[in-house]
Design a protein around this motif. Sequence first.
Motif, PDB file in Angstrom:
ATOM      1  N   PHE A  31     120.274 -18.901 -24.748  1.00  0.00           N
ATOM      2  CA  PHE A  31     119.205 -19.409 -24.906  1.00  0.00           C
ATOM      3  C   PHE A  31     118.321 -17.951 -24.187  1.00  0.00           C
ATOM      4  N   ALA A  32     118.538 -17.897 -22.721  1.00  0.00           N
ATOM      5  CA  ALA A  32     118.431 -17.117 -22.076  1.00  0.00           C
ATOM      6  C   ALA A  32     117.838 -15.504 -22.927  1.00  0.00           C
ATOM      7  N   GLU A  33     118.600 -15.220 -23.919  1.00  0.00           N
ATOM      8  CA  GLU A  33     118.233 -13.902 -24.480  1.00  0.00           C
ATOM      9  C   GLU A  33     117.845 -14.110 -25.241  1.00  0.00           C
ATOM     10  N   ALA A  34     117.300 -15.561 -25.976  1.00  0.00           N
ATOM     11  CA  ALA A  34     116.895 -15.400 -27.803  1.00  0.00           C
ATOM     12  C   ALA A  34     115.667 -15.767 -26.475  1.00  0.00           C
ATOM     13  N   LYS A  35     114.914 -16.378 -25.309  1.00  0.00           N
ATOM     14  CA  LYS A  35     114.270 -16.130 -25.781  1.00  0.00           C
ATOM     15  C   LYS A  35     113.387 -15.595 -24.827  1.00  0.00           C
ATOM     16  N   ARG A  36     114.405 -14.067 -24.580  1.00  0.00           N
ATOM     17  CA  ARG A  36     113.646 -12.730 -24.046  1.00  0.00           C
ATOM     18  C   ARG A  36     113.661 -11.812 -25.534  1.00  0.00           C
ATOM     19  N   VAL A  37     114.055 -11.618 -26.246  1.00  0.00           N
ATOM     20  CA  VAL A  37     114.133 -11.148 -27.188  1.00  0.00           C
ATOM     21  C   VAL A  37     112.774 -11.891 -27.999  1.00  0.00           C
ATOM     22  N   ALA A  38     112.527 -12.896 -28.213  1.00  0.00           N
ATOM     23  CA  ALA A  38     111.583 -12.971 -28.629  1.00  0.00           C
ATOM     24  C   ALA A  38     110.355 -13.133 -27.961  1.00  0.00           C
ATOM     25  N   SER A  39     110.526 -12.887 -26.252  1.00  0.00           N
ATOM     26  CA  SER A  39     109.402 -11.913 -25.688  1.00  0.00           C
ATOM     27  C   SER A  39     108.898 -10.881 -26.415  1.00  0.00           C
ATOM     28  N   GLN A  40     110.020 -10.155 -26.948  1.00  0.00           N
ATOM     29  CA  GLN A  40     110.164  -8.981 -26.901  1.00  0.00           C
ATOM     30  C   GLN A  40     109.648  -8.232 -28.659  1.00  0.00           C
ATOM     31  N   TYR A  41     109.263  -9.531 -29.099  1.00  0.00           N
ATOM     32  CA  TYR A  41     108.690  -9.658 -30.625  1.00  0.00           C
ATOM     33  C   TYR A  41     107.922 -10.194 -30.276  1.00  0.00           C
ATOM     34  N   GLN A  42     107.550 -10.397 -29.933  1.00  0.00           N
ATOM     35  CA  GLN A  42     106.008 -11.062 -29.312  1.00  0.00           C
ATOM     36  C   GLN A  42     105.165  -9.762 -28.832  1.00  0.00           C
ATOM     37  N   ARG A  43     105.906  -9.359 -28.212  1.00  0.00           N
ATOM     38  CA  ARG A  43     104.814  -8.052 -27.122  1.00  0.00           C
ATOM     39  C   ARG A  43     104.439  -7.160 -28.518  1.00  0.00           C
ATOM     40  N   GLU A  44     105.859  -6.462 -28.955  1.00  0.00           N
ATOM     41  CA  GLU A  44     105.825  -6.169 -30.297  1.00  0.00           C
ATOM     42  C   GLU A  44     104.752  -6.297 -31.175  1.00  0.00           C
ATOM     43  N   ALA A  45     104.421  -7.348 -31.708  1.00  0.00           N
ATOM     44  CA  ALA A  45     104.095  -8.098 -32.813  1.00  0.00           C
ATOM     45  C   ALA A  45     101.778  -8.330 -31.800  1.00  0.00           C
ATOM     46  N   GLU A  46     101.594  -8.042 -31.116  1.00  0.00           N
ATOM     47  CA  GLU A  46     100.782  -7.924 -30.042  1.00  0.00           C
ATOM     48  C   GLU A  46     100.297  -6.451 -30.895  1.00  0.00           C
ATOM     49  N   LYS A  47     101.208  -6.004 -30.209  1.00  0.00           N
ATOM     50  CA  LYS A  47     100.826  -4.229 -29.753  1.00  0.00           C
ATOM     51  C   LYS A  47     100.655  -4.074 -31.511  1.00  0.00           C
ATOM     52  N   CYS A  48     101.204  -3.817 -32.580  1.00  0.00           N
ATOM     53  CA  CYS A  48     100.571  -4.239 -34.072  1.00  0.00           C
ATOM     54  C   CYS A  48      99.408  -4.975 -34.028  1.00  0.00           C
ATOM     55  N   ASN A  49      99.403  -5.847 -34.263  1.00  0.00           N
ATOM     56  CA  ASN A  49      98.028  -5.948 -34.453  1.00  0.00           C
ATOM     57  C   ASN A  49      96.373  -5.310 -33.977  1.00  0.00           C
ATOM     58  N   ALA A  50      97.017  -5.647 -32.250  1.00  0.00           N
ATOM     59  CA  ALA A  50      95.788  -4.174 -31.962  1.00  0.00           C
ATOM     60  C   ALA A  50      95.276  -2.943 -32.619  1.00  0.00           C
ATOM     61  N   ALA A  51      97.388  -2.389 -32.911  1.00  0.00           N
ATOM     62  CA  ALA A  51      96.539  -1.006 -33.918  1.00  0.00           C
ATOM     63  C   ALA A  51      96.091  -1.123 -35.830  1.00  0.00           C
ATOM     64  N   THR A  52      96.530  -3.031 -35.596  1.00  0.00           N
ATOM     65  CA  THR A  52      96.004  -3.075 -37.413  1.00  0.00           C
ATOM     66  C   THR A  52      94.256  -3.256 -37.419  1.00  0.00           C
ATOM     67  N   GLU A  53      94.070  -3.913 -35.516  1.00  0.00           N
ATOM     68  CA  GLU A  53      92.331  -4.088 -35.648  1.00  0.00           C
ATOM     69  C   GLU A  53      92.148  -2.945 -35.388  1.00  0.00           C
ATOM     70  N   THR A  54      92.902  -1.156 -34.954  1.00  0.00           N
ATOM     71  CA  THR A  54      91.544  -0.249 -35.008  1.00  0.00           C
ATOM     72  C   THR A  54      92.104   0.186 -35.604  1.00  0.00           C
ATOM     73  N   CYS A  55      92.904   0.132 -36.561  1.00  0.00           N
ATOM     74  CA  CYS A  55      93.120   1.254 -37.568  1.00  0.00           C
ATOM     75  C   CYS A  55      92.000   0.663 -38.842  1.00  0.00           C
ATOM     76  N   GLU A  56      91.920  -0.831 -39.356  1.00  0.00           N
ATOM     77  CA  GLU A  56      90.662  -1.666 -39.439  1.00  0.00           C
ATOM     78  C   GLU A  56      89.050  -0.827 -38.870  1.00  0.00           C
ATOM     79  N   GLU A  57      89.207  -1.007 -37.631  1.00  0.00           N
ATOM     80  CA  GLU A  57      87.569  -0.866 -37.021  1.00  0.00           C
ATOM     81  C   GLU A  57      87.515   1.080 -37.898  1.00  0.00           C
ATOM     82  N   ALA A  58      88.541   1.451 -37.932  1.00  0.00           N
ATOM     83  CA  ALA A  58      88.074   3.228 -38.137  1.00  0.00           C
ATOM     84  C   ALA A  58      88.052   2.947 -39.507  1.00  0.00           C
TER      85      ALA A  58
END
Length: 88
Positions: A31-58
Amino acid sequence: MEKQFVDLLSEELKLQEAVSGEHTRHMNITFAEAKRVASQYQREAEKCNAATETCEEARERAEAFLSKERKVTALWEQRARKMGWEGE
């Protein structure tokens, strides 16, 4: 004979407790490992969303700039045609 039976039951309960404890420990680790991986994926998704927003604005800025450039080009072409230029 009854003491043997009680001893066997006691031993069985101890084994079941040990197995249950090990299962719980393994489940907690998983469970702890799953939470860690889920948190990592969440951070990556947030980075991806931010990059997508930046690209869309550009893209929107580039589209607006292109639209303005087309208007200016059309204006210059219109002026050039009035002065006798014949384009392709």
